[in-house]
Design a protein around this motif. Structure first.
Motif, PDB file in Angstrom:
ATOM      1  N   GLY A 228       0.231   3.952   8.381  1.00 12.56           N
ATOM      2  CA  GLY A 228       0.534   3.503   7.025  1.00 12.56           C
ATOM      3  C   GLY A 228      -0.396   4.065   5.971  1.00 12.56           C
ATOM      4  N   GLU A 230       0.079   6.416   4.158  1.00 13.71           N
ATOM      5  CA  GLU A 230       0.834   6.838   2.974  1.00 13.71           C
ATOM      6  C   GLU A 230       0.942   5.711   1.944  1.00 13.71           C
ATOM      7  N   ASN A 231       0.608   4.472   2.343  1.00 12.39           N
ATOM      8  CA  ASN A 231       0.644   3.356   1.386  1.00 12.39           C
ATOM      9  C   ASN A 231      -0.549   3.355   0.443  1.00 12.39           C
ATOM     10  N   ILE A 350      -3.350  -3.978  -1.304  1.00 10.30           N
ATOM     11  CA  ILE A 350      -2.797  -3.356  -0.104  1.00 10.30           C
ATOM     12  C   ILE A 350      -3.332  -4.109   1.113  1.00 10.30           C
ATOM     13  N   GLY A 405      -0.594  -1.873   5.199  1.00 10.20           N
ATOM     14  CA  GLY A 405       0.721  -2.375   4.805  1.00 10.20           C
ATOM     15  C   GLY A 405       1.155  -1.857   3.447  1.00 10.20           C
ATOM     16  N   GLU A 406       2.303  -2.341   3.010  1.00 12.85           N
ATOM     17  CA  GLU A 406       2.841  -1.869   1.734  1.00 12.85           C
ATOM     18  C   GLU A 406       2.134  -2.560   0.581  1.00 12.85           C
ATOM     19  N   PRO A 407       1.910  -1.837  -0.511  1.00  6.26           N
ATOM     20  CA  PRO A 407       1.169  -2.420  -1.640  1.00  6.26           C
ATOM     21  C   PRO A 407       1.948  -3.559  -2.298  1.00  6.26           C
TER      22      PRO A 407
END
Lengths: 452, 393
Positions: A228, A230-231, A350, A405-407
């Protein structure tokens, strides 16, 4: 007669060293000397010496045969040895070494006798041949012959190829002197204050110096697998919120290392650390030089306003000092200071889960008394600490997973919403649940603590 | 004299009082009164000197009669030990001066303090804002006095809301001429440090201290301000730039020695060598609109060169041979001009030209630049500037 012999030896020194470089025996070198004597005397000895030389050359060949013989494949080798050697000395199968030894001594004695014919004043040197060969033989018997042969081979290669080469020594000298001069120049530069730090005290040179250690921990010791990445935004502010564990805060360094190594922009993570660390010598210094900052709301907000990537561990001591039986159960997420920080500077939150760090130390109990005595915020009792002293600090080589995880965006809230206590509480709980779920998800896939 | 602002500088015989008074005397729109218990050792030209103790109750009448507009309260005695006499002068003296000022209707009071009042604590943020609680109680005697006085100052703001009170908290002051705890620390051959601690520290050049006080005299900025040069530096780097040999001492040993012998054996309070005390200077830039001329590294380089050269040459001429200093000076003047252009805008050029004939200013003493005062302080001319302006004119 002694004078011309010495002269001739001096003349043929080059030749004899060449012979030694090829790994030939001393005896052979002496024979070469004899060969190189003036033409008048050389003719008879040259004739006499040639077969002997051939025979003495057989000596290592004989040894080799024996070595292979001992390995169990006697007949073929013996036959090849027979074919090559002179008819008077076929090495017997039962006691080949003894026979060879005897043969060698007789040969050398013959040689000395012949030398005395030419040169009556000749005295054999005291170390040769009986005494020396005796000693050598005794010593050689300790080591198995096959090992002897390989050792001999290796030593010969090593000595002949590298140690007599002037370039080897020159290269070594360059290597040592350049590394010494580089390090002294670095030390000198640092002592005269010629290095750069940013306003937080982050020192890139220092980081590069300690980086290999953390890279070793990251890649080899804990084999961290990061997902992850890229998050994490390429640039601009963001607040990483992770679970804390593992008695010593290695998880912070591994998260920072992961993003430094695997993020395309190689971003520096500014981790906020607890108030206890500034009181510790060296540790406080290390943290500041690596660009970390004390966990105060001012510091966090200022870093975020400077568009930095900030990491917080809201569990604090409660998380890092968790007992083994409570592992992966998140503690209270502070007082929501990190949410206030994010809302104030409108930085996305994040969530990050770190799995594997909990098992690096197995804390069975905590001692309040020892904590008070040592001034530590908590004092873990583990199977190794404090019983083994410094060895107790060695972490277990577990397999780590860091999941990013995703922001969670924060810019949809109105200005000054950091003063909205309900919102802060709600978001704190939300982030905590997300991190807890990420941990459980990873744990459900993990088969082994050490191999993942 | 009636149309001029009257500025009273007390403690004018001290180093800072003298420098500030000399600097203010170059402005032709102010009348400067110097006040001290004893006359200055060296005559200050044009100074209107009055010999009096600051604790004298008659000060009210003096302020009222002279129609004092602004007071620069610079009378301060520095002492390492906690002493009753210095406390009397520093704290009681300040209270009396401020009280008299409020009574006499003085418009503005300027007080010189230090960032040491924050106290070196492990919980200090990397940048302390002016609102940070003042914890510097356990430090040296003068730090205690400063904290005490600052506590009084915040009360004074409530009691006399009409008086503009500007408190300037300076970082560690260094410079070739001044004598402060930091210069004493850096002038020694070796620098004892605490092993394993390398706190961030701020410094400020002595010229910038004077410039900041004069800036506060000329611009009304109520409040408290941290004043420090650009770039907080690690202590090891400061020591390195000053050319000292660092001697790391185990911190329990150092604390033990201080508790045994007393604080005077340590060059600085030990906590300041252990924890960072760095002021947030955003308010200085935005509200006070003051920019120090020297960066921290420039100030330290100059300081180091000066203390090295002083062994061979008399004090004043020594610095002339320092090439690095000249390089820094050129750089600094360039920065000041850039800033002047940015702040003054397109109107700056003609105004500057008109003034040039009027005033002559000592070149070295006037390096400082006050952005809002561009009408009063001439900017040094360079050939490039002249050519450009003549071309347009």
């Amino acid at each position: 007669m002694a004078e011309p012999k010495k002269a001739s030896r001096r003349k043929t020194r080059a030749k004899s060293t060449a012979a030694r470089r090829n790994g030939k025996s001393k005896v052979e070198a002496a024979l070469n000397n004899l060969e190189a004597q003036p033409a008048g005397t050389a003719t008879p000895i040259g004739e006499a010496a040639t077969p002997r030389r051939r025979r003495s050359r057989k000596l290592p060949a004989g040894l080799e045969t024996v070595a292979i013989d001992m390995a169990g494949d006697g007949s073929i080798d013996r036959s090849t040895a027979d074919g090559a050697s002179t008819p008077e000395a076929p090495p017997p199968a039962d006691v080949p070494l003894e026979a060879l030894h005897q043969q060698f001594i007789t040969e050398v004695n013959e040689l000395i006798a012949r030398l005395r014919q030419i040169q009556p004043a000749y005295n054999p040197p005291p170390f040769a041949p009986e005494g020396l060969t005796g000693v050598l033989g005794q010593a050689a018997n300790i080591v198995p012959p096959e090992v002897q042969a390989t050792l001999f081979d290796k030593a010969r290669k090593f000595i002949s190829e590298d140690m007599f080469d002037a370039d080897t020594w020159r290269g070594l000298w360059y290597m040592v002197s350049s590394s010494v001069s580089m390090q002294t120049s670095v030390i000198q530069r640092r002592l005269t204050g010629e290095y750069e730090t940013d306003e937080w005290g982050f020192d890139r040179e220092y980081m590069e110096a300690v980086r290999p250690f953390f890279e070793f921990l990251y890649k080899t010791y804990w084999r961290v697998s990061l997902s992850g990445v890229e998050n994490v935004p390429e640039e601009g502010r963001a607040l990483l919120v992770a679970n804390h564990s593992g008695q010593l805060p290695f998880d912070g360094s591994m998260l920072g290392m992961g993003i430094l190594l695997e993020h395309p922009a190689q971003r520096l993570v500014r981790t906020l650390y607890a108030t206890w660390f500034p009181t510790l010598p060296f540790i406080s210094d290390l943290f500041v030089k690596l660009g970390q900052a004390l966990a105060t709301e001012d510091n966090g907000a200022r870093l975020l306003e400077q568009d930095q990537l900030v990491a917080v561990f809201p569990e604090g001591y409660k998380g890092v000092g968790k007992l083994y039986k409570d592992r992966y159960k998140l503690a209270r997420f502070g007082r929501g200071g990190f949410v206030k920080m994010a809302l104030r500077s409108r930085a996305p939150i994040i969530p990050v889960s770190i799995v594997g760090a909990e098992e690096t130390y197995i804390s069975l109990a905590k001692s309040d008394f020892m904590a008070k005595l040592t001034g530590m915020p908590y004092f873990p009792i583990s199977p190794t600490f404090p019983w083994l002293g410094l060895l107790g600090f060695v972490p277990l080589p577990t397999k780590w997973y860091i999941d990013i995880g995703e922001p969670i965006p924060t810019d949809q809230f109105p200005a000054r919403s950091e003063q909205n206590l309900m919102l802060v509480q709600q978001m704190t709980e939300q982030v905590r649940n997300i991190v807890q779920n990420m941990i459980l998800q990873r744990l459900s896939q993990r088969r082994s603590i050490f191999f993942g | 004299m009636t149309d001029k602002r009257v500025i009273l500088v007390d403690g004018v015989c001290g180093y800072w009082g003298r420098r500030v008074a000399e600097r203010l005397l170059m402005q032709d729109d102010v009348h400067v009164i110097g006040l001290d218990a004893e006359p200055p050792e060296e005559e200050i030209k044009d100074l209107d000197f009055i010999q009096a103790d600051i604790r004298n109750p008659l000060l009210v009448e003096l302020f009222r009669e002279e129609q004092v507009d602004t007071i620069c309260h610079l009378a301060f005695k520095e002492s390492v030990r906690v002493s009753e006499t210095t406390f009397d002068l520093n704290v009681m003296g300040t209270m009396k001066v401020f009280g008299a000022a409020a009574e006499a209707g003085v418009r503005k009071v300027i007080y010189m303090s230090s960032t040491a009042v924050y106290g070196a604590e492990p919980g200090n943020s990397a940048f302390l804002r002016e609102e940070h609680p003042l914890n510097g109680k356990n430090g040296y005697g003068y730090v205690r006095d400063l904290v005490e006085t600052e506590g009084f100052c915040s009360g004074f703001r409530g009691q006399a809301p009409d008086v503009i009170l500007t408190v300037l908290r300076f970082a560690h002051i260094i410079g070739p001429k001044c004598d402060t705890p930091m210069t004493r620390f850096l002038r020694e051959e070796t620098a004892p440090l605490l092993m394993g601690f390398d706190p961030m520290m701020q410094v400020i050049h002595e010229d910038d201290v004077v410039a900041a006080i004069v800036h506060a005299v000329n611009r009304d900025a109520p409040g408290t301000f941290n004043i420090a040069a650009d770039g907080p530096l690690p202590l090891m780097k400061i020591v390195g730039l000053a050319g000292k040999v660092p001697i790391p001492v185990l911190h329990p040993l150092a604390y033990f020695a201080v508790s045994l012998i007393g604080p005077s054996i340590a060059p600085l309070d030990l906590n300041y060598l252990r924890y960072p005390v760095v002021g947030d200077v955003r308010r200085m830039r935005e509200e006070l609109a003051f920019t120090p001329q020297y960066t921290a590294e420039e100030a330290l380089r100059e300081f180091a060169a000066q203390s090295r050269l002083r062994q061979y040459l008399p004090e004043e001429s020594a610095l002339a041979f320092d090439e690095q200093r000249l390089r820094d000076t050129i750089e600094r003047r360039k920065r000041a001009r850039e800033l002047a252009r940015q702040q003054a805008g397109p109107l700056a050029a003609p105004r500057r030209r008109a003034r040039r004939t009027k005033e002559v200013v000592s070149p070295l003493d006037d390096l400082m630049f006050e952005p809002d005062m561009s009408a009063d302080v001439p900017v040094m001319e360079t050939p490039g500037d002249d050519a450009g302006e003549n071309g347009h004119g």
